[in-house]
Write an enzyme that holds these catalytic residues in place. Structure first.
Site, PDB file in Angstrom:
ATOM      1  N   GLU A  13      44.626  68.718  91.084  1.00  0.00           N
ATOM      2  CA  GLU A  13      44.090  70.583  90.949  1.00  0.00           C
ATOM      3  C   GLU A  13      43.171  70.780  90.783  1.00  0.00           C
ATOM      4  O   GLU A  13      42.508  69.961  91.233  1.00  0.00           O
ATOM      5  CB  GLU A  13      44.688  70.843  89.793  1.00  0.00           C
ATOM      6  CG  GLU A  13      43.952  69.527  88.780  1.00  0.00           C
ATOM      7  CD  GLU A  13      43.593  69.964  87.358  1.00  0.00           C
ATOM      8  OE1 GLU A  13      43.301  71.485  87.004  1.00  0.00           O
ATOM      9  OE2 GLU A  13      44.439  69.347  86.164  1.00  0.00           O
TER      10      GLU A  13
ATOM     11  N   LYS B 147      45.939  67.435  75.408  1.00  0.00           N
ATOM     12  CA  LYS B 147      44.890  67.116  74.588  1.00  0.00           C
ATOM     13  C   LYS B 147      45.422  67.302  72.712  1.00  0.00           C
ATOM     14  O   LYS B 147      46.130  67.927  72.427  1.00  0.00           O
ATOM     15  CB  LYS B 147      43.468  68.827  74.602  1.00  0.00           C
ATOM     16  CG  LYS B 147      43.180  69.178  75.836  1.00  0.00           C
ATOM     17  CD  LYS B 147      42.216  68.343  76.335  1.00  0.00           C
ATOM     18  CE  LYS B 147      41.790  68.996  77.650  1.00  0.00           C
ATOM     19  NZ  LYS B 147      42.686  68.841  79.303  1.00  0.00           N
TER      20      LYS B 147
END
Length: 800
Positions: free
Chosen positions: A55, A197
């Site tokens: 990405e 996360k």
């Protein structure tokens, strides 16, 4: 360039027919006005070569410029070194790019932090593509969701990234759920990340993924039993992973089954952060709680929440979260590349089982050995017979020939930073100190010895490089790249931690001239003396043929350098020394010397040929003077035999070179150093190359009419070994303009390697300098440290 070697010693898949599972999958998108797949990625997909999607929001919205460029280069190199092809995905001018060229990637990364640089998810792709038709051109990084979609449209099935988005805490009220999770539920791409996360709601994230039908597993990473789903910076989260995956081969088998069953959803394989960079869960829990409290107090919500929390975590961990972030991204991409390779191997085996006619595997070459008339591991593997390691050839294989050239010294990862000022003002040449400067940054395999060896290799010589790398990412990458360059890796010693692979960072001004360089070459200086002794004994002994030329650079410790040179000393071997730098050049001298010491304590010469620049020449001269080397009786014996008249050589030297050069003392310094280095080739930049050498008593130059003008002094004492002094300035055939110069890195090394090839071929030094200058000029105009165009000069270095 490639920056990581194989982590698992497995065969590489060779080109083969379309994968059965891929043939049944959704039709892949062809190139059009909104979507572009690079030629490299297209070829790799067609050939069945492992491809890993990467990405770009980590470059546009994660790391600042130019750190993001270095990270992008590293991650692509990690994929290449593990046998795959990187497909970095982003949007440039409204066009989705799958597989970005270096210039495109630098352009995207340099836009980081700009308001016009967008963070693009699935919902945004048609918007930026459509408005391109109206003349509005958007550029941006793709999120995990957008990257997955574009990867699947290209036919890529594995994607390595940092951390997944997830369900935010309090999402039962805010409905703040990342599009990454929904994408995993409808796009058949495997994502390898360090979980999500840790400030997100991990239990609800896993529940949501289960609802979406996403298979989730966590790599055991050597741990027994059912392990925790990782929490990004921490290896544990307190939440058990739905499944545990033992290794990359098991992961590949799961992916293969997923696609064979035509399940149109993705897989999430969580890879825990490396142990050395992990932050304990208990510590991170406190940090995250405080970061979320401050986010609530500051009313940071929606798209502003994640950046705010990440910044607070960075502050509260005192920056420890940043290296952990880099380490986990690198680790994830490495694991993704290995999984992709294992998947390609698995599918190649399946093709063989179904009677495919093409060979399924090709071994990774361990030596630069011609295959003609030899039995290769490839035939053994493809026939189902057990293979033997390439480093242990069977008795039926012809032994590797002794190389023409042996080069010992630094193998390094090079970073070249070319200052690129925003202003076109001619005064903006030098980068500014104490601040960040705009630059074009490239990464390649380098190191003085490597560059010398590569130049010699491209010029047709059989070479063997002796160096050391660390047991780290850069070291494995360097070994892999050597293999790709077609050079033997048998002389590369991999050192365990804490040894670090050598790295060199060059900062060049706007004219591409070196402004500052930083080098970490300590790995060569810490190799045990016994290891050096064993290497030199195995290479230089009375029972084996000796190489025609031995080249050493000054990156070794003084003790190791002298061990190499003393072992190489032999009438059939010409020794060459490349000084590297003013400080390291002095290692060629013994540490101490007495003016009354016997000749054997201070052997003259120390080396046959030396290739300094003017700064290194001065450093060698000054050190010899300050150390009283010019007072040694063996030095006087050689100087007296040269036949220099009492009036000196100033006038002849001025005619042979120039008055200005004589005023600088360059030829005089070289002559004074001749007892230690009987042939000195001083690199003068645009002024050319100055050759100063001792002529033997029977040298043809003493009687050749064409050469006599270069003989500035003749022996008059009847010496049986010394005939005089030869001085000749070789001006360059063409002085390049600054705009023609692409890189100065590796130019001197190219020159040294070319000289070595010429000497190996039996040419006199003066007969090879011109061709060596042409070789150096090619590297000046190449983006690589050593120009691939050197192959075209092979005829200039053939035996006379």
């Amino acid at each position: 360039m490639s920056l990581l070697s194989r982590a698992v010693a497995r065969s590489r898949p060779s080109p083969g027919p379309l994968r059965p599972s891929a043939a049944c999958a959704r039709r892949h998108l062809t190139n059009n006005g909104f979507f572009r797949v690079s030629e490299e990625v297209r070829d790799a997909l067609h050939a069945g070569t492992p491809v890993v999607a990467l990405e770009t929001t980590i470059y546009t919205h994660g790391f600042p410029y130019p750190e993001n460029v270095a990270l992008a280069s590293l991650l692509e190199s990690v994929v290449r070194a593990n046998g795959g092809v990187p497909a970095t995905i982003g949007i440039l001018d409204g066009v989705a790019r799958v597989g970005m060229h270096p210039e495109e990637l630098i352009r995207l990364a340099s836009s980081a932090g700009q308001a016009a640089t967008l963070k693009l998810s699935r919902r945004d792709l048609s918007y930026v593509g459509g408005l391109r038709l109206t003349g509005t051109l958007f550029t941006g990084g793709t999120t995990i969701a957008a990257t997955m979609l574009l990867a699947q449209l290209a036919g890529i099935r594995i994607f390595g990234t940092g951390g997944l988005g997830g369900v935010h805490r309090g999402a039962e009220n805010s409905m703040d759920i990342s599009a990454d999770l929904t994408e995993l539920g409808r796009t058949p791409v495997t994502v390898i990340s360090s979980g999500c996360k840790s400030f997100l709601d991990i239990p609800r994230t896993l529940e949501y993924l289960e609802t979406q039908g996403v298979g989730v597993g966590t790599f055991a990473d050597g741990r027994p039993g059912n392990v925790d789903f990782p929490a990004f910076w921490s290896r544990d989260s307190g939440v058990k992973s739905p499944t545990t995956i033992a290794n990359e081969a098991d992961a590949a088998a799961i992916i293969h089954a997923q696609h064979a069953l035509q399940i149109q959803s993705g897989l999430l394989f969580a890879n825990p952060v490396p142990v050395d960079h992990a932050i304990p869960k208990e510590e991170m829990d406190l940090v995250i709680a405080e970061a979320l409290r401050q986010a609530d107090a500051s009313h940071a919500s929606g798209k502003d929440n994640t950046p705010f929390v990440l910044n607070k975590i960075k502050e509260l961990t005192k920056g420890r979260s940043i290296p952990a972030n880099r380490a986990l991204i690198e680790s994830n991409v490495k694991r993704a590349a290995i999984v992709a390779r294992e998947l390609a191997i698995l599918e190649a085996k399946e093709r063989e089982a179904h009677g495919a006619t093409s060979s399924s595997f090709l071994p990774v070459l361990q030596h630069n050995v011609a295959s003609e008339g030899k039995t290769s591991n490839a035939s053994a593997i493809s026939s189902g017979a057990p293979s033997t390691p390439a480093t242990s050839p069977s008795p039926s294989i012809t032994p590797v020939e002794i190389p023409d050239l042996v080069v010992a010294g630094a193998l390094a990862v090079d970073f070249s930073c070319d200052y690129a000022p925003f202003s076109s003002n001619a005064n903006h040449i030098e980068p500014l100190p104490h601040t960040s400067n705009p630059a074009t940054i490239t990464q390649s395999l380098g190191g003085v010895a490597h560059n010398i060896a590569k130049a010699a290799h491209l010029l047709g010589a059989s070479i063997q490089l002796h160096s050391a790398v660390g047991e780290d990412l850069s070291g494995r990458a360097a070994v892999s790249q050597l293999e790709k360059e077609g050079m033997s890796i048998s002389g590369i010693n991999m050192r365990p931690k804490p040894a670090r692979t050598a790295q060199y960072v060059a900062v060049n001004n706007a004219n591409k001239d070196l402004a500052l360089a930083m080098a970490d070459m300590s790995i060569l200086e810490t190799i045990p003396q016994q290891t050096i002794s064993d290497l030199t004994t195995s290479l230089f002994n009375e029972t084996s043929p000796r190489p025609a030329v031995f080249v050493a650079d000054a990156n070794w410790s003084s003790t190791a350098l002298h061990a190499w040179l003393q072992a190489a000393l032999h009438p059939s071997t010409t020794t060459i020394f490349e000084p590297v730098s003013t400080a390291k050049s002095l290692r060629i001298f013994p540490p101490t010397i007495s003016s009354t010491a016997p000749f054997t304590v201070f052997p003259c010469p120390l080396v046959d040929i030396i290739t300094p620049n003017t700064y290194e020449l001065s450093a060698l001269h000054d050190h010899a003077h300050q150390s009283s080397f010019f007072e040694h009786k063996s030095w006087f014996a050689v100087i007296d035999a040269l036949g220099i008249p009492p009036s000196g050589l100033r006038v002849p030297l001025s005619l042979a070179t120039s008055s200005e050069m004589v005023d600088r003392g360059i030829p005089q310094q070289a002559i004074k150093l001749l007892p230690f280095f009987p042939t000195i080739l001083t690199k003068l930049g645009p002024e050319g190359v100055l050759l100063v050498k001792i002529l033997s008593a029977n040298a043809p130059e003493l009687h050749d009419d064409a050469e006599r003008r270069h003989v500035l002094a003749r022996n008059a004492t009847g010496s049986e070994s010394i005939g005089g002094v030869y001085v000749r300035l070789f001006k360059p055939e063409k002085v390049l303009q600054p705009e023609d110069i692409i890189s100065v890195n590796g130019v001197g090394d190219t020159f040294c390697g070319a000289v070595a090839v010429g000497v190996k071929s039996g040419k006199r030094v003066q007969d090879v300098v011109g061709a060596a200058q042409r070789a150096a000029s090619l590297s000046l105009t190449s983006s690589e440290s050593v120009s691939p165009a050197l192959r075209g000069l092979r005829g200039d270095f053939e035996k006379p």
